[in-house]
Write an enzyme that holds these catalytic residues in place. Structure first.
Site, mmCIF file in Angstrom:
data_model
loop_
_atom_site.group_PDB
_atom_site.id
_atom_site.type_symbol
_atom_site.label_atom_id
_atom_site.label_comp_id
_atom_site.label_asym_id
_atom_site.label_seq_id
_atom_site.Cartn_x
_atom_site.Cartn_y
_atom_site.Cartn_z
ATOM 1 N N ARG A 212 77.932 -66.093 -69.661
ATOM 2 C CA ARG A 212 78.471 -66.325 -71.256
ATOM 3 C C ARG A 212 79.924 -66.553 -71.074
ATOM 4 N NH1 ARG A 212 80.839 -61.443 -71.204
ATOM 5 N NH2 ARG A 212 79.684 -60.029 -70.631
ATOM 6 N N GLU B 110 78.864 -58.733 -60.070
ATOM 7 C CA GLU B 110 77.860 -59.337 -60.946
ATOM 8 C C GLU B 110 78.418 -60.806 -61.605
ATOM 9 O OE1 GLU B 110 77.152 -57.714 -64.685
ATOM 10 O OE2 GLU B 110 79.099 -57.069 -65.128
ATOM 11 N N LYS C 184 70.851 -57.348 -62.274
ATOM 12 C CA LYS C 184 72.104 -57.249 -61.297
ATOM 13 C C LYS C 184 71.598 -57.196 -59.810
ATOM 14 C CE LYS C 184 75.401 -54.904 -64.406
ATOM 15 N NZ LYS C 184 76.336 -54.039 -64.487
ATOM 16 N N ARG D 18 93.276 -56.136 -76.113
ATOM 17 C CA ARG D 18 92.163 -56.227 -77.125
ATOM 18 C C ARG D 18 92.581 -55.121 -78.298
ATOM 19 N NH1 ARG D 18 86.261 -56.422 -74.051
ATOM 20 N NH2 ARG D 18 87.016 -57.532 -72.329
HETATM 21 P P1 ADP Z 1 79.157 -54.016 -66.664
HETATM 22 O O1 ADP Z 1 78.268 -55.182 -66.494
HETATM 23 O O2 ADP Z 1 78.630 -52.897 -67.496
HETATM 24 O O3 ADP Z 1 80.543 -54.411 -67.013
HETATM 25 P P2 ADP Z 1 80.053 -54.040 -63.685
HETATM 26 O O4 ADP Z 1 79.233 -53.975 -63.014
HETATM 27 O O5 ADP Z 1 80.711 -55.190 -64.189
HETATM 28 O O6 ADP Z 1 79.571 -53.456 -65.227
HETATM 29 O O7 ADP Z 1 81.174 -52.995 -63.754
HETATM 30 C C1 ADP Z 1 82.036 -52.687 -64.584
HETATM 31 C C2 ADP Z 1 83.197 -51.639 -63.964
HETATM 32 O O8 ADP Z 1 82.781 -50.478 -63.528
HETATM 33 C C3 ADP Z 1 83.866 -52.393 -63.001
HETATM 34 O O9 ADP Z 1 85.094 -53.277 -63.295
HETATM 35 C C4 ADP Z 1 84.511 -51.365 -62.222
HETATM 36 O O10 ADP Z 1 85.650 -50.728 -62.530
HETATM 37 C C5 ADP Z 1 83.544 -50.195 -61.995
HETATM 38 N N1 ADP Z 1 82.439 -50.412 -61.201
HETATM 39 C C6 ADP Z 1 81.487 -51.017 -61.036
HETATM 40 N N2 ADP Z 1 80.727 -50.983 -59.605
HETATM 41 C C7 ADP Z 1 81.824 -50.289 -59.137
HETATM 42 C C8 ADP Z 1 81.720 -49.926 -57.545
HETATM 43 N N3 ADP Z 1 80.671 -50.056 -56.763
HETATM 44 N N4 ADP Z 1 82.875 -49.010 -57.127
HETATM 45 C C9 ADP Z 1 83.798 -48.858 -57.973
HETATM 46 N N5 ADP Z 1 83.850 -48.982 -59.077
HETATM 47 C C10 ADP Z 1 82.904 -49.810 -59.975
#
Ligand code: ADP
Length: 452
Positions: free
Chosen positions: A291, A287, A115, A337
């Protein structure tokens, strides 16, 4: 393409079998001893058992999957989501065995799977990311310095994280040190990589992601957004498209940024660019998932584009025959889901045998599920029973169809999240569309658990 091995199980394996059947492509299911009775095994043209129930001994066994592919002489492997879908070594092994991996190249998976590298890749292309440390932080002192610079609250995230795991929030210097060490330890335990980075923790954002399609000839398109703000512990429960928050102007801006991000990564095949969006409409890349996503059906129902068929077409070298301007977002779709979990007992897993199963249907309703009456949900894998998708010309219609479909859905023998979804669908705050990633927590604090 003549034959595809499906390196997955459950509803996504069935989804891929269905796409292949429509394309006239033969399918090979691989399965663990726990999945003999699974529908994807019954419906595939051929099936090979690759080991005992635990994923480490079956669905994660690269050697056995490649052997099955060679024995059955397949042209390609579709990895679905989870398991080996974002495993660059697996993609590499497929390539070196002369089998097409249906997804991006191993190097792109590796680059976007870290990431911190993903963030710096898109940053260089001019896409805004959540303010944070410059890459991973190694020592406590370095991490603390980055946290102070970024400003509290901060979120400590595993570079190899996924599935909503490996994230810790800190509100000040004192809690930071503790959370930093827990985060590193957890990252090492869960992902085998203790590397973490720091981001500002955005309060009450929306999670809005863009579906990307990119062919091998340089064409990259976006298929609009999905609003995935309805999450519990950073895991998505309900997704919808379009987002009630996104205006046509914001869609254009975010769509361009998503295409830029994919292009910076040298992306090919289907992927998802994820953003957090604040109340002002400022958006920040978090991110990219390399996939097909669980929630892909909402995009399919809105755009009328079959994403699995597109993935197969792209892997075969076909040109994307559509242009951005022709992609229409004329419908509204929503997905719940349905998990074998007990919402009244803190979503405890509820594996077991389904005694009676009746899936809803009718106009505007789609069910993607591998289960049936008499099926036993094994305890070894995730708890998803299936996905219920409802769609219509506008949000209101999609919501009333979802409500109707949830009321029709009968699953006896195991506890499910259906009552929880019903309660959310009735909630005026959810119905207003004014939702953020804090919604579920806020809803649970005011709703009586009798509701679900
Ligand atoms: P994963 O790959 O585990 O799904 P993500 O980076 O996509 O992780 O983040 C998943 C969720 O975590 C996001 O949808 C959000 O709800 C929360 N999140 C991640 N980063 C932040 C941030 N910087 N500020 C607030 N919430 C966050």
């Amino acid at each position: 393409m003549q034959k595809i091995l499906i390196a997955n199980r459950g509803e996504i394996a069935l989804r891929i079998v269905r796409a292949c059947n429509e394309l006239g492509i033969k399918t090979l299911a691989v399965y663990s001893e726990a999945d003999v009775e699974s529908l994807h095994v019954q419906l595939a043209d051929e099936a090979i058992c690759i080991g005992p129930a635990p994923s480490k001994e079956s669905y994660l066994r690269v050697d056995r999957i490649i052997s099955a592919a060679e024995i059955a002489d397949v042209d390609a492997i579709h990895p679905g989501y989870g398991f080996l879908a974002e495993n660059a070594d697996f993609a590499e092994q497929c390539a070196s065995s002369n089998i097409k991996f249906i997804g991006p190249s191993a190097s792109v998976i590796r680059q976007m799977g870290d990431k911190a590298i993903a963030k710096s890749t898109v940053q260089k292309a001019g896409v805004r990311t959540v303010p944070g440390s410059d890459g991973p932080v190694e020592t406590e002192a370095e991490a603390l310095k980055a946290a102070k610079k970024v400003g509290y609250p901060v979120i400590i995230k595993a570079v190899a994280g996924g599935g909503g795991r490996g994230m810790r929030i800190a509100h000040n210097d004192i809690s930071f040190a503790k959370e930093f060490h827990i985060a590193r330890h957890e990252a090492e335990q869960v992902f085998g990589n203790g590397s973490v980075y720091i981001e500002h923790y955005i309060q009450n954002p929306r999670h809005i992601e863009f579906q990307i399609l990119a062919d091998h000839h340089g064409k990259i398109l976006h298929l609009g957004e999905r609003d995935c703000s309805i999450q519990r512990r950073h895991q998505k429960l309900i997704e919808e498209a379009p987002s009630p928050f996104v205006t046509p102007d914001l869609r254009k801006k975010m769509g361009r940024a998503a295409v830029k991000a994919a292009s910076a990564a040298g992306y090919e095949n289907a992927g998802t660019v994820e953003f957090l969006v604040d109340e002002k409409g400022d958006f920040f890349f978090i991110e990219m998932n390399t996939r097909i996503q669980v929630e892909h059906p909402v995009t399919e129902e809105v755009t009328d584009i079959d994403l699995i068929k597109k993935q197969i077409g792209i892997a075969s070298g076909e040109h994307l025959q559509i242009d951005q301007k022709n992609i229409q977002f004329n419908r509204h779709a929503i997905e719940c889901r349905i998990n074998a979990e007990d919402p009244a007992r803190n979503f405890a897993p509820s594996p077991g045998t389904i005694d009676l199963y009746y899936a809803p249907g009718g106009h505007g309703v789609r069910v993607d599920s591998h289960v049936y009456g008499g099926y036993t949900i094994p305890p070894y894998y995730d708890s998803m029973i299936g996905k219920l998708i409802a769609y219509g010309s506008e949000r209101k219609t999609a919501l009333s169809r979802m409500n109707r479909a949830l009321n029709e859905y009968i699953i006896r023998g195991v506890k499910t999240t259906i009552p929880f979804h019903r309660a959310i669908l009735r909630d005026p705050v959810f119905r207003s569309g004014n939702i953020t990633t804090s919604y579920v927590q806020e809803f649970m604090s005011r709703a009586s658990s009798d509701l679900f």
